[in-house]
Design an enzyme around this catalytic site. Structure first.
Site, short mmCIF file in Angstrom:
data_model
loop_
_atom_site.label_atom_id
_atom_site.label_comp_id
_atom_site.label_asym_id
_atom_site.label_seq_id
_atom_site.Cartn_x
_atom_site.Cartn_y
_atom_site.Cartn_z
N HIS A 37 0.83 -1.22 0.00
CA HIS A 37 0.00 0.00 0.00
C HIS A 37 0.86 1.27 0.00
CE1 HIS A 37 -3.95 2.00 1.37
NE2 HIS A 37 -3.07 2.98 1.24
N HIS A 50 1.21 5.33 -2.34
CA HIS A 50 0.63 6.24 -3.33
C HIS A 50 1.77 6.89 -4.11
CE1 HIS A 50 -3.51 6.31 -1.51
NE2 HIS A 50 -2.81 5.83 -0.50
N GLN A 61 -9.93 9.06 -4.75
CA GLN A 61 -9.58 9.74 -3.49
C GLN A 61 -10.76 10.47 -2.86
OE1 GLN A 61 -6.19 10.47 -1.70
NE2 GLN A 61 -7.91 10.84 -0.33
N HIS A 77 -9.63 1.62 0.50
CA HIS A 77 -9.35 2.38 1.73
C HIS A 77 -10.62 2.22 2.56
CE1 HIS A 77 -6.00 3.98 -0.46
NE2 HIS A 77 -5.64 4.77 0.55
N GLU A 127 -11.07 4.42 7.25
CA GLU A 127 -9.90 5.15 7.76
C GLU A 127 -10.40 6.37 8.52
OE1 GLU A 127 -7.13 6.66 4.86
OE2 GLU A 127 -5.55 6.97 6.36
N ASP A 172 2.44 3.32 2.95
CA ASP A 172 1.41 4.30 2.59
C ASP A 172 1.97 5.59 1.98
OD1 ASP A 172 -1.08 5.36 2.21
OD2 ASP A 172 -1.61 5.54 4.31
#
Ligand SMILES: [Zn+2]
Length: 397
Positions: free
Chosen positions: A58, A60, A151, A209, A212, A308
Site C-alpha cells: 500500500h 501512493h 480519493q 481504503h 480510515e 502508505d
C-alpha cells in the site's frame, strides 16, 4: 556470473548453507544435515540471515515526494487531502515518471521489489502514466500493481464514478474505493458493491481504503467481507487501514474480526500515517488509530503492513523502508512480545506478498531474488533497521 555461498545463514530461524549461481538458487542444505563446501571463485557471505525480497502492499506513488511542494501546516488528513487536490491539477507525465522511478529506487535499496500503488482516478493522466511506469519497472525487476483509487469518492459529485470506471478500463490491477468518505453510510456501502461489480466485470482484484476514521459507526469492513464471501472473491480483496475497528465496541469488533478471518480479506495496516493522522478529533486521551492487529492475528485473519506515504502531502517522513513501518507498528500496536516482533518482521517478506500471488520460496531452482541481512535475529533487524544486500535484480541499464 555471480556465484555466492551463503554460509551458516539463518532462514526461518534455522541455519543453512545456500548457494546462488547464474541468477538462481542452485543448492541448499540445513546445517544440522551437512554443509556446502566453497568452490573456486565463489564469494562467501557468512552468518546473518536470508529472506525473500519484501513486498509493499500500500503506497501512493502519484503523490510520493510531493510533501515539500505543499507543506501540510496542520499535519492533518484533511489538509493533506486539500493540498493533494491542488497538486493533482499540476501533475505532468515527466514529473510522475521521475518521482515514480525515484521512489521505486528507494524501495529497492531497502529490499522491496513488489509494490502496489494506489493512483487517484481524479487524474487520468496519472493513471495512464503509472500504468506505463509498470512496464518500465518490470524491466528493472520490480513488479508494480496499480489500484484505481477514487480519493474523493465516486458518488459525491458528478463525473467521479465515470472517471473511476475509465481508470479501471485502462488496465488497473485492482479496483479501489473509499466508502467512509462518501456522503452517507448507505452510499458508502453502495460504493463497496459497485467496486466489487466493477472488479468482477474486469476480472481484477479489490483494494479499498476502508474505514480510515476514528468513527466507531463507520461500518464498511463487514460489508466488504460479506461481498467477498458472497461473490467468491476470497484471497483477492484487501481492506486498507480499517482504523475504525480500533474504536468499535468490543462485541462488534469480535464479530467483524471473525468475519474478516472467514472471508479471507487481507487487512493492510499503515501504521506510520495512521498513528499521526488518526486521533485528531480526540482531546486527551488520544486513540492510537491503528487497526487491531493482535486480535486479527488471533482470529486467524491475514494482515499486511504498508508504508502508505513516501514524503507525500499526508506524511513527510516516509523512507520507503518497510522496516520503519514495522517498527512503528510493533510499538503502537503493543506487539513487543518476542513472537509478535518476529511475526511483524516475517509479514514483510511473507504475508505482504499475498496481493502479488504469494511469497517467493527460497528453494533450489527458484530465482535468486534474496536479501541478505547482517543479523540472524529478526528482533535485532527491527532494532537496527539496516539496509539489506539485495540479490537478483538485473544490472542497471
Ligand atoms: Zn492510502
Amino acid at each position: 556470473m555471480q556465484r555466492i555461498l551463503f554460509s551458516d545463514t539463518t532462514i526461518d530461524e534455522r541455519r543453512w548453507d545456500l548457494r546462488i549461481a547464474g541468477g538462481r538458487i542452485v543448492a541448499r542444505i540445513e546445517r544440522s544435515e551437512g554443509r556446502l563446501e566453497p568452490e573456486a571463485g565463489e564469494e562467501i557471505v557468512s552468518g546473518g540471515s536470508l529472506t525473500p525480497h519484501l513486498a509493499e502492499p500500500h503506497v501512493h506513488l502519484d503523490a510520493a515526494l510531493l510533501g515539500q511542494r505543499a507543506p501540510n501546516r496542520s499535519g492533518t488528513l484533511r489538509e493533506g487531502i486539500r493540498n493533494w487536490a491542488t497538486l493533482r491539477e499540476s501533475l505532468t507525465e515527466a514529473d510522475l515518471i521521475a518521482r515514480g522511478l525515484r521512489t521505486a529506487q528507494m524501495y529497492t535499496s531497502w529490499g522491496t521489489t513488489r509494490i502496489r500503488t494506489h493512483v487517484d482516478t481524479g487524474n487520468l493522466l496519472a493513471v495512464q502514466t503509472l500504468l506505463a511506469l509498470k512496464e518500465e519497472l518490470a524491466g528493472r525487476g520490480i513488479t508494480l500493481q496499480v489500484v484505481a483509487f477514487p480519493q474523493e469518492g465516486i458518488l459525491r459529485a458528478p463525473g467521479r464514478r465515470a472517471a473511476w470506471e475509465q481508470a479501471v478500463a485502462l488496465g488497473c490491477d485492482a479496483v479501489g474505493a473509499i466508502p467512509h468518505l462518501e456522503r452517507t453510510t448507505e452510499e458508502g456501502w453502495r460504493s463497496v458493491r459497485l467496486a466489487f461489480e466493477l472488479a468482477e466485470a474486469h476480472g481484477v482484484a479489490v483494494d479499498l481504503h476502508c474505514d480510515e476514521t476514528d468513527d466507531p459507526q463507520s461500518r464498511n469492513l463487514e460489508v466488504v467481507c460479506a461481498e467477498a464471501l458472497d461473490r467468491g472473491f476470497s484471497g483477492r480483496v484487501v481492506a486498507g487501514h480499517c482504523t475504525a475497528l480500533h474504536s468499535y465496541p468490543n462485541p462488534h469488533a469480535a464479530k467483524v474480526i471473525e468475519l474478516v478471518a472467514a472471508s479471507g480479506v487481507q487487512v493492510v495496516c499503515n501504521p506510520l500515517d495512521n498513528v499521526v493522522l488518526q486521533g485528531r478529533y480526540d482531546d486527551y486521551p488520544r486513540r492510537r488509530g491503528l487497526t487491531r492487529v493482535d486480535e486479527l492475528w488471533e482470529a486467524g485473519a491475514c494482515v499486511g503492513i504498508g508504508h502508505d506515504s513516501v514524503q507525500d502531502p499526508w506524511y513527510r517522513l516516509g523512507t520507503a523502508s518497510l522496516l520503519d513501518a514495522a517498527y512503528m507498528l510493533l510499538h503502537v500496536g503493543h506487539l513487543t512480545g518476542e513472537d509478535q516482533m518476529r511475526r511483524v518482521f516475517r509479514t514483510l517478506h511473507q504475508d505482504n506478498h499475498l496481493p502479488f500471488g504469494g511469497p517467493p520460496e527460497l528453494s533450489p531452482d527458484q530465482p535468486a531474488r534474496v536479501l541478505w541481512w547482517p543479523h540472524a535475529d529478526a528482533i535485532e533487524l527491527l532494532r537496527e533497521r539496516p539496509r539489506p544486500r539485495v540479490f537478483g535484480l538485473p544490472e542497471a541499464p
